[in-house]
Design a protein around this motif. Structure first.
Motif, PDB file in Angstrom:
ATOM      1  N   LEU A   5      47.975  38.310  39.068  1.00 21.04           N
ATOM      2  CA  LEU A   5      46.538  38.117  38.913  1.00 21.04           C
ATOM      3  C   LEU A   5      46.297  36.713  38.371  1.00 21.04           C
ATOM      4  N   VAL A   7      43.723  34.052  37.035  1.00 22.70           N
ATOM      5  CA  VAL A   7      42.417  34.089  36.390  1.00 22.70           C
ATOM      6  C   VAL A   7      42.068  32.687  35.903  1.00 22.70           C
ATOM      7  N   TRP A  27      38.805  34.830  40.025  1.00 19.46           N
ATOM      8  CA  TRP A  27      40.106  35.485  39.998  1.00 19.46           C
ATOM      9  C   TRP A  27      40.581  35.827  41.404  1.00 19.46           C
ATOM     10  N   ARG A  45      35.617  39.957  32.245  1.00 16.09           N
ATOM     11  CA  ARG A  45      36.949  40.555  32.082  1.00 16.09           C
ATOM     12  C   ARG A  45      36.900  42.050  32.369  1.00 16.09           C
ATOM     13  N   LEU A  62      49.726  38.402  34.729  1.00 14.41           N
ATOM     14  CA  LEU A  62      48.512  37.590  34.643  1.00 14.41           C
ATOM     15  C   LEU A  62      48.872  36.117  34.467  1.00 14.41           C
ATOM     16  N   PHE A 134      43.395  35.173  27.198  1.00 16.38           N
ATOM     17  CA  PHE A 134      44.150  35.794  28.288  1.00 16.38           C
ATOM     18  C   PHE A 134      45.048  36.944  27.836  1.00 16.38           C
ATOM     19  N   TRP A 137      44.779  42.194  28.016  1.00 14.87           N
ATOM     20  CA  TRP A 137      44.028  42.745  29.142  1.00 14.87           C
ATOM     21  C   TRP A 137      44.608  44.104  29.537  1.00 14.87           C
ATOM     22  N   ALA A 140      47.218  44.501  32.753  1.00 16.31           N
ATOM     23  CA  ALA A 140      47.795  43.178  33.063  1.00 16.31           C
ATOM     24  C   ALA A 140      48.471  42.615  31.827  1.00 16.31           C
TER      25      ALA A 140
END
Length: 434
Positions: A5, A7, A27, A45, A62, A134, A137, A140
């Motif tokens: 992922l 972002v 994303w 998010r 991530l 970051f 999450w 992730a």
């Protein structure tokens, strides 16, 4: 199947003291083969996490992308090969390329090239903010954080440029990256035209990435690039947003970015089933360590007192010659003195094009009434390590303020060829590493 992922936060960026839940992101979700499975723009998010949950995805890797101007590219000439010695020498090797206290900067080590080790430098407070943004999450796990411009696909012996709204991301095959305002691309024509090495080349290739709309809106700036005699500009139209170009380049190893998650910011993943085998050995080592400490504690106490006496004597001698220095302590006096000796021996340091542009742009944004200050052209001499800016303002005072701001950062800044006109003044600002 393993998923990644990517972002990338969008403007306005939430600062370290702001509500991180308000931050919006672009994303892209890629599967193990690098194909895009989902993407979005301007999402929260929570929305991204819901998408992962709806697709029953867990443990997604991530990749966080931060604005390219947040991290500074440096080169470190370190003869050592062992990792421990490299890490010890790293602050000394790049200290003079960074216009702030080296202890307030996080250094991430990149690959070794013929020019030295590539290094990314970022302020500790900002790095802590991006780690917080970051981390944690749902579905992730943070794997890496990169400056976004450093993920551009490499153009051999040339530059890659991606137009992204008001921003133009730039990177070359030497590993350097830079983010600038799109409308200022024309100022970099002469710098881009300079070959990346001492070899004589007829053309410098430039790969320009943008959507069709971006190409339509930036025809004037693109025309300046195409009009340069030594630039061979190749256009590549993006069907989707620039983030997916960066994700594709990273997944297929078309770039060599520096992961900022190193040292105190490294990502530590918990492992199960393996540690248990080593528990007895760890217990024995712990007992040995305690006994060793007990034996050495007496010697340690004695040597500690002696060390404090020697430190006090050293600081007394240093303050005798530098009475106005209040930042130097017994812990860093050796490094400070060594740095001063290096400066005397080397007669200054080439801070590099990327660093000089960053600090010049930073001081420009701090000027009161910066709209009346115009950079007509920007030139960089690699041999002299000088950035030369043809600048115009409505008063000489603003030119002087820009020069003084750069000098306060520890750089060598001079204004020459000043011409006073009816509507202001123009001159040539020369900036070097000091």
């Amino acid at each position: 199947m393993s998923y990644r992922l990517y972002v990338r936060p969008t403007a306005p960026f939430q600062g370290p003291d702001a509500d991180l839940a308000e931050q919006r992101f672009n994303w892209a979700l890629l599967d193990a083969s690098g194909d895009s499975q989902a993407h979005g723009s301007g999402d929260s998010r929570e929305t991204i996490e819901q998408t992962l949950a709806q697709n029953d995805l867990k443990g997604v890797r991530l990749i966080g992308l931060i604005p390219g101007e947040e991290a500074l590219f440096c080169l470190a000439d370190i003869p050592a090969k062992q990792s421990r010695f490299i890490q010890q020498a790293l602050p000394f090797a790049v200290e003079e390329q960074i216009a702030q206290d080296i202890e307030s900067v996080h250094l991430a080590l990149g690959p070794h090239t013929e020019n030295g080790y590539q290094v990314a430098a970022i302020d500790h407070r900002q790095m802590g903010h991006w780690i917080e943004l970051f981390s944690g999450w749902s579905h992730a796990v943070l794997e890496a954080i990169y400056p976004d411009a450093s993920l551009l696909p490499i153009t051999d012996n040339g530059w890659s440029i991606c137009l992204d709204g008001d921003t133009a991301m730039m990177a070359n095959d030497q590993g350097e990256w830079l983010s600038v305002q799109s409308r200022n691309l024309g100022m970099f024509v002469q710098t881009l035209s300079a070959p990346p090495s001492e070899e004589v080349v007829a053309e410098v290739p430039v790969t320009l990435f943008a959507t069709e709309n971006e190409f339509d809106h930036s025809q004037a700036d693109i025309g300046l690039l195409k009009g340069a005699a030594r630039l061979a500009v190749k256009e590549q139209v993006l069907e989707l947003m620039p983030l997916e170009l960066l994700a594709h380049a990273h997944h297929h190893h078309l770039c060599a970015p520096i992961n900022l998650c190193q040292g105190g910011y490294s990502i530590r993943r918990k492992k199960t089933g393996v540690f248990g085998v080593w528990k007895p050995l760890v217990a024995v080592a712990s007992v040995w360590f305690i006994l060793q400490v007990a034996v050495e504690i007496g010697f340690g106490y004695y040597h500690s007192e002696r060390a404090e006496q020697v430190q006090e004597q050293a600081m007394g001698i240093y303050r005798e010659f530098f009475p106005n220095d209040r930042r130097t302590t017994a812990g860093n006096v050796r490094r400070v003195v060594q740095g001063q000796l290096n400066q005397l021996q080397e007669r200054g340091t080439d801070a590099g094009f990327i660093a000089l542009m960053k600090y010049t742009g930073s001081e420009y944004t701090k000027l009161a009434g910066a709209d009346s200050v115009v950079f007509n052209s920007v030139n960089y001499s690699q041999n002299r390590g000088e950035l030369v800016v043809d600048v115009r303002a409505d008063s000489y005072g603003k030119l002087s303020a820009l020069r003084n701001g750069l000098s306060d950062k520890g750089l060598e800044a001079q204004i020459g060829s000043v011409v006073n006109e009816a509507d202001g003044a123009r001159g040539r600002l020369t900036v070097s590493g000091g």
